[in-house]
Scaffold this motif. Sequence first.
Motif, PDB file in Angstrom:
ATOM      1  N   ALA A  15       0.825  -1.204   0.000  1.00 49.01           N
ATOM      2  CA  ALA A  15       0.000   0.000   0.000  1.00 49.01           C
ATOM      3  C   ALA A  15       0.863   1.259   0.000  1.00 49.01           C
ATOM      4  CB  ALA A  15      -0.933  -0.014   1.207  1.00 49.01           C
ATOM      5  N   ALA A  16       1.930   1.248   0.797  1.00 50.22           N
ATOM      6  CA  ALA A  16       2.820   2.404   0.853  1.00 50.22           C
ATOM      7  C   ALA A  16       3.540   2.608  -0.481  1.00 50.22           C
ATOM      8  CB  ALA A  16       3.832   2.230   1.980  1.00 50.22           C
ATOM      9  N   SER A  17       4.005   1.511  -1.074  1.00 50.36           N
ATOM     10  CA  SER A  17       4.716   1.607  -2.345  1.00 50.36           C
ATOM     11  C   SER A  17       3.782   2.051  -3.464  1.00 50.36           C
ATOM     12  CB  SER A  17       5.351   0.261  -2.706  1.00 50.36           C
ATOM     13  OG  SER A  17       6.349  -0.095  -1.770  1.00 50.36           O
ATOM     14  N   ALA A  18       2.542   1.552  -3.451  1.00 47.41           N
ATOM     15  CA  ALA A  18       1.576   1.958  -4.467  1.00 47.41           C
ATOM     16  C   ALA A  18       1.304   3.449  -4.383  1.00 47.41           C
ATOM     17  CB  ALA A  18       0.279   1.171  -4.306  1.00 47.41           C
ATOM     18  N   SER A  19       1.197   3.976  -3.168  1.00 49.99           N
ATOM     19  CA  SER A  19       0.958   5.412  -2.978  1.00 49.99           C
ATOM     20  C   SER A  19       2.131   6.234  -3.502  1.00 49.99           C
ATOM     21  CB  SER A  19       0.724   5.700  -1.496  1.00 49.99           C
ATOM     22  OG  SER A  19       0.491   7.072  -1.281  1.00 49.99           O
ATOM     23  N   ALA A  20       3.347   5.729  -3.300  1.00 50.61           N
ATOM     24  CA  ALA A  20       4.529   6.481  -3.716  1.00 50.61           C
ATOM     25  C   ALA A  20       4.828   6.326  -5.206  1.00 50.61           C
ATOM     26  CB  ALA A  20       5.741   6.018  -2.899  1.00 50.61           C
ATOM     27  N   LEU A  21       4.635   5.107  -5.740  1.00 55.08           N
ATOM     28  CA  LEU A  21       5.048   4.806  -7.113  1.00 55.08           C
ATOM     29  C   LEU A  21       3.916   4.942  -8.125  1.00 55.08           C
ATOM     30  CD1 LEU A  21       7.208   1.649  -6.296  1.00 55.08           C
ATOM     31  CD2 LEU A  21       8.041   3.959  -6.827  1.00 55.08           C
ATOM     32  N   THR A  54      -4.739  -5.287  -0.649  1.00 53.77           N
ATOM     33  CA  THR A  54      -5.624  -4.942  -1.766  1.00 53.77           C
ATOM     34  C   THR A  54      -6.678  -3.942  -1.328  1.00 53.77           C
ATOM     35  OG1 THR A  54      -5.324  -7.122  -2.804  1.00 53.77           O
ATOM     36  CG2 THR A  54      -7.308  -5.891  -3.391  1.00 53.77           C
ATOM     37  N   ARG A  55      -7.291  -4.196  -0.174  1.00 52.04           N
ATOM     38  CA  ARG A  55      -8.344  -3.308   0.330  1.00 52.04           C
ATOM     39  C   ARG A  55      -7.801  -1.880   0.522  1.00 52.04           C
ATOM     40  NH1 ARG A  55      -9.531  -6.288   4.108  1.00 52.04           N
ATOM     41  NH2 ARG A  55     -11.261  -7.381   3.128  1.00 52.04           N
ATOM     42  N   ARG A  56      -6.586  -1.762   1.057  1.00 52.02           N
ATOM     43  CA  ARG A  56      -6.007  -0.437   1.291  1.00 52.02           C
ATOM     44  C   ARG A  56      -5.730   0.286  -0.025  1.00 52.02           C
ATOM     45  NH1 ARG A  56      -1.589  -1.397   6.238  1.00 52.02           N
ATOM     46  NH2 ARG A  56      -3.040  -2.473   7.667  1.00 52.02           N
ATOM     47  N   ILE A  57      -5.237  -0.435  -1.011  1.00 52.54           N
ATOM     48  CA  ILE A  57      -4.917   0.189  -2.302  1.00 52.54           C
ATOM     49  C   ILE A  57      -6.188   0.629  -3.010  1.00 52.54           C
ATOM     50  CG2 ILE A  57      -3.996  -0.280  -4.609  1.00 52.54           C
ATOM     51  CD1 ILE A  57      -1.903  -2.096  -3.217  1.00 52.54           C
ATOM     52  N   VAL A  58      -7.187  -0.250  -3.044  1.00 52.98           N
ATOM     53  CA  VAL A  58      -8.435   0.074  -3.733  1.00 52.98           C
ATOM     54  C   VAL A  58      -9.162   1.225  -3.042  1.00 52.98           C
ATOM     55  CG1 VAL A  58     -10.710  -0.826  -4.359  1.00 52.98           C
ATOM     56  CG2 VAL A  58      -8.684  -2.250  -4.674  1.00 52.98           C
ATOM     57  N   ALA A  59      -9.039   1.305  -1.715  1.00 53.43           N
ATOM     58  CA  ALA A  59      -9.722   2.357  -0.957  1.00 53.43           C
ATOM     59  C   ALA A  59      -9.062   3.725  -1.127  1.00 53.43           C
ATOM     60  CB  ALA A  59      -9.768   1.991   0.525  1.00 53.43           C
ATOM     61  N   ASP A  60      -7.826   3.765  -1.625  1.00 50.51           N
ATOM     62  CA  ASP A  60      -7.112   5.035  -1.803  1.00 50.51           C
ATOM     63  C   ASP A  60      -7.633   5.726  -3.058  1.00 50.51           C
ATOM     64  OD1 ASP A  60      -5.369   7.141  -2.185  1.00 50.51           O
ATOM     65  OD2 ASP A  60      -3.565   5.978  -1.708  1.00 50.51           O
ATOM     66  N   GLU A  61      -8.459   6.743  -2.883  1.00 55.23           N
ATOM     67  CA  GLU A  61      -9.105   7.414  -4.004  1.00 55.23           C
ATOM     68  C   GLU A  61      -8.137   8.230  -4.840  1.00 55.23           C
ATOM     69  OE1 GLU A  61     -12.329   9.654  -2.417  1.00 55.23           O
ATOM     70  OE2 GLU A  61     -13.520   7.876  -1.885  1.00 55.23           O
ATOM     71  N   THR A  62      -6.911   8.415  -4.363  1.00 52.73           N
ATOM     72  CA  THR A  62      -5.922   9.153  -5.155  1.00 52.73           C
ATOM     73  C   THR A  62      -5.242   8.251  -6.174  1.00 52.73           C
ATOM     74  OG1 THR A  62      -4.038   8.740  -3.664  1.00 52.73           O
ATOM     75  CG2 THR A  62      -5.485  10.606  -3.136  1.00 52.73           C
TER      76      THR A  62
END
Length: 237
Positions: A45-51, A71-79
């Motif tokens: 989740a952290a890497s997806a937010s950064a990359l 998966t839940r954290r990544i999908v929930a990130d509306e950015t």
Amino acid sequence: MTATAAPLRVLLVDDHAVVRTGFRMILEAAGIEVVGEAANGADAAASASALRPDVVCMDVQMPGVDGIEGTRRIVADETLDTAVVIVTTFDRDDYLFRALQAGASGFLLKNADPDDLVTAVRVAAAGDALLAPEVTRRVIARFASPPPAEPESSTPQPSPATAPASPSAAPAVIPDLTEREREVLALVGQALSNAEIAQRLYIGEATVKTHVSNVLQKLGARDRVAAVVYAHRHGLV
């Protein structure tokens, strides 16, 4: 001069470095860029937010935060505009359905052919969903089956002439969809890709993508898997 499309960008998440290395080789050989790696769901989740990758290939069983929560954290990130494809060794229904509920766009087994991994990444990046052939029928059976019968009560029931139809007897014609959208939905229900639907209907792939998007919006379906279930439940397949 025609500009070259940017390569798809993928984040690999698996607690085994040798697996990540193998996936990297497969994807990079197909012209897909691997922008990072992670070993658990929290780092994913952290890497997806950064990359900000186009797709995350996510294992399930990992130490700490597992792939379902990742998966839940990544999908929930509306950015983020990132799709998640679960790639696991374990052909288990609980993993499958929890992954779909968490928002995964695909579910693939690690014994799949290398070409299947490449296809899954490209399909997910295009906004479509992909399930391994081994699990597709189980998803349909799980979600397309009629709900259990309600317990009998003393409340008078409507006569057969006025009783509502059961899901299995629902009409094939869905009023809110155009004729072409119903055709597209029926073919989505057969697990055809946009390219295959375009060939079947003799229309452009971009047109198919527009129809699929309209169908999902009108049905209130989150993704292509939900549309497959809807098509089976309403007798379109």
